[in-house]
Design a protein around this motif. Sequence first.
Motif, PDB file in Angstrom:
ATOM      1  N   GLY A  19     -33.606   6.704  22.882  1.00 11.75           N
ATOM      2  CA  GLY A  19     -32.631   5.956  22.086  1.00 11.75           C
ATOM      3  C   GLY A  19     -33.101   4.535  21.811  1.00 11.75           C
ATOM      4  N   GLY A  20     -32.146   3.611  21.768  1.00 12.12           N
ATOM      5  CA  GLY A  20     -32.445   2.233  21.393  1.00 12.12           C
ATOM      6  C   GLY A  20     -33.398   1.526  22.339  1.00 12.12           C
ATOM      7  N   ARG A 195     -28.806   8.924  17.558  1.00  9.01           N
ATOM      8  CA  ARG A 195     -28.986  10.212  18.243  1.00  9.01           C
ATOM      9  C   ARG A 195     -27.786  11.069  17.870  1.00  9.01           C
ATOM     10  NH1 ARG A 195     -27.661   9.781  22.987  1.00  9.01           N
ATOM     11  NH2 ARG A 195     -27.122   7.579  23.050  1.00  9.01           N
ATOM     12  N   LYS A 200     -21.685   9.613  19.736  1.00 11.83           N
ATOM     13  CA  LYS A 200     -21.988   8.838  18.530  1.00 11.83           C
ATOM     14  C   LYS A 200     -21.037   9.126  17.376  1.00 11.83           C
ATOM     15  CE  LYS A 200     -25.679   6.681  20.038  1.00 11.83           C
ATOM     16  NZ  LYS A 200     -25.778   5.223  20.041  1.00 11.83           N
ATOM     17  N   PHE A 245     -35.981  12.372  12.309  1.00 11.62           N
ATOM     18  CA  PHE A 245     -36.249  11.127  13.052  1.00 11.62           C
ATOM     19  C   PHE A 245     -37.506  10.485  12.479  1.00 11.62           C
ATOM     20  CE2 PHE A 245     -38.386   8.778  16.434  1.00 11.62           C
ATOM     21  CZ  PHE A 245     -37.354   7.955  16.867  1.00 11.62           C
ATOM     22  N   LEU A 246     -37.399   9.267  12.007  1.00 10.98           N
ATOM     23  CA  LEU A 246     -38.536   8.592  11.377  1.00 10.98           C
ATOM     24  C   LEU A 246     -38.963   7.372  12.174  1.00 10.98           C
ATOM     25  CD1 LEU A 246     -37.489   8.461   7.586  1.00 10.98           C
ATOM     26  CD2 LEU A 246     -38.848  10.196   8.741  1.00 10.98           C
ATOM     27  N   ASN A 273     -28.504  -0.854  18.140  1.00  8.53           N
ATOM     28  CA  ASN A 273     -29.686  -1.314  17.394  1.00  8.53           C
ATOM     29  C   ASN A 273     -29.590  -0.980  15.914  1.00  8.53           C
ATOM     30  OD1 ASN A 273     -30.802  -2.201  19.734  1.00  8.53           O
ATOM     31  ND2 ASN A 273     -32.457  -0.703  19.822  1.00  8.53           N
ATOM     32  N   GLU A 277     -30.548  -3.119  12.474  1.00  7.62           N
ATOM     33  CA  GLU A 277     -31.634  -2.666  11.592  1.00  7.62           C
ATOM     34  C   GLU A 277     -31.131  -2.529  10.155  1.00  7.62           C
ATOM     35  OE1 GLU A 277     -32.786   0.572  14.572  1.00  7.62           O
ATOM     36  OE2 GLU A 277     -34.693   0.040  13.600  1.00  7.62           O
TER      37      GLU A 277
HETATM   38  N1  UDP Z   1     -34.200   5.551  15.323  1.00  2.00           N
HETATM   39  C1  UDP Z   1     -35.461   5.676  14.787  1.00  2.00           C
HETATM   40  N2  UDP Z   1     -35.662   6.579  13.794  1.00  2.00           N
HETATM   41  C2  UDP Z   1     -34.657   7.352  13.287  1.00  2.00           C
HETATM   42  C3  UDP Z   1     -33.366   7.205  13.843  1.00  2.00           C
HETATM   43  C4  UDP Z   1     -33.168   6.289  14.856  1.00  2.00           C
HETATM   44  O1  UDP Z   1     -36.409   5.000  15.196  1.00  2.00           O
HETATM   45  O2  UDP Z   1     -34.922   8.149  12.389  1.00  2.00           O
HETATM   46  C5  UDP Z   1     -33.991   4.569  16.422  1.00  2.00           C
HETATM   47  C6  UDP Z   1     -33.369   3.283  15.936  1.00  2.00           C
HETATM   48  O3  UDP Z   1     -34.347   2.434  15.432  1.00  2.00           O
HETATM   49  C7  UDP Z   1     -32.702   2.721  17.185  1.00  2.00           C
HETATM   50  C8  UDP Z   1     -32.476   3.945  18.053  1.00  2.00           C
HETATM   51  O4  UDP Z   1     -33.074   5.050  17.389  1.00  2.00           O
HETATM   52  O5  UDP Z   1     -33.529   1.803  17.857  1.00  2.00           O
HETATM   53  C9  UDP Z   1     -31.014   4.185  18.337  1.00  2.00           C
HETATM   54  O6  UDP Z   1     -30.564   3.139  19.117  1.00  2.00           O
HETATM   55  P1  UDP Z   1     -29.072   2.652  19.263  1.00  2.00           P
HETATM   56  O7  UDP Z   1     -29.088   1.376  20.038  1.00  2.00           O
HETATM   57  O8  UDP Z   1     -28.404   2.601  17.931  1.00  2.00           O
HETATM   58  O9  UDP Z   1     -28.350   3.809  20.108  1.00  2.00           O
HETATM   59  P2  UDP Z   1     -28.746   4.586  21.490  1.00  2.00           P
HETATM   60  O10 UDP Z   1     -29.524   5.801  21.057  1.00  2.00           O
HETATM   61  O11 UDP Z   1     -29.553   3.652  22.325  1.00  2.00           O
HETATM   62  O12 UDP Z   1     -27.443   4.954  22.103  1.00  2.00           O
END
Ligand code: UDP
Length: 358
Positions: A19-20, A195, A200, A245-246, A273, A277
């Motif tokens: 995740g983030g 995720r 979420k 997922f990118l 995050n 973004e």
């Molecule tokens: N993310 C990514 N590519 C994607 C979708 C999500 O790199 O296609 C990353 C995004 O940059 C972020 C993370 O997944 O850093 C999700 O973090 P967030 O703090 O929103 O939630 P968490 O998963 O930690 O609960």
Amino acid sequence: MRIVLISTPLGFLGSGKGGGVELTLNSLVSGLLSLGHSVDIVVPRNSKLHKNNEKAKLHFVEGEDQISWQHQNYNSPVTIPDNSLLACMLEKGLDIAKQADVMLNMSYDWLPIWMTLNVEIPVAHIISMGSESSVISNLISKVYAKYPYNFAFHSKIQADDYPFIKKPIIIGNGFKLDNYTFQNSVKGPLAWVGRVAPEKGLEDAVYVANKLGEKLKVWGVKEDEIYASKIEQSFPKGTIEWMGFLPTNELQKELGKCRALLNTPKWNEAFGNVVVEALACGVPVVAYKRGGPSEIIQHGQTGYLAEPDDKKNMLSYVEIIEKIERKKCREWVEKNASIDIFANKVVNWLNKVIDESK
Ligand code: UDP
């Protein structure tokens, strides 16, 4: 400072399973390196850091992942699998830390926090979630009583989940602005990023898109496939456009073309995050007024905060999203969530942790 950083024991950096924390770790490492600190990072095998972080030394470890805490019951006991990745990471980290000033833990788990009481090197923890486990919260409380400086949180509202923390250290989060391009796409589609897992609340965003007769573009790891297909089946076919997922660079290019990000967490999101973004690309965000996003979004300036779980309220804000000036979204990130700001906060905090341990 010489810092030994312990990564998350889920997947590998770059997989999205962490995740983030994966992005936070990369931002932090960039910031620490540019301030001249030395960073050793203990990571799961196959992990990759972002470009520009080559100066950090990676130490690879193999083993079984931990079960993520957000998918266990609040009162579940701690589980440590045979050949535990987390235990191997800590063993390796402790060995390297013999030459270091501080160990910085980014995994939300019991073992590294317990270790704080039992090793000589100071161990500092970035707590990446709200209170998701009684056993961990109780342990944080116990360790905090002895080491009140060793815990940092991403937002005030996250720290409120740990009421025994009297004066929480809030570090926010940091984003490498060069990695995000501003786009003025006021007529683009609706986006959702995260995720795909029950906490979420993707279904609420799909509801909004469906009411508007639009598709919803969804980026992120399908962590819970059953949950994902349940949502897909409860709305007309094609309402969700799964984008996968990118990596950051590709994600931001696509995200920047969208007219709004819908952010629908059902839990006390520590930070969020994806909210920052989106803002960095000039994309306003409509989120529920709970958790980290409620501290990030300036209602009426960079997006809107809807009443928690009130999908109709969220819909009404999406309908007026063109009132938000996209430039203001980007400006907020520049002023509040750059890597420099974040890394300086973390360095000040770690200095305090080190001083107090002497
Ligand atoms: N993310 C990514 N590519 C994607 C979708 C999500 O790199 O296609 C990353 C995004 O940059 C972020 C993370 O997944 O850093 C999700 O973090 P967030 O703090 O929103 O939630 P968490 O998963 O930690 O609960």
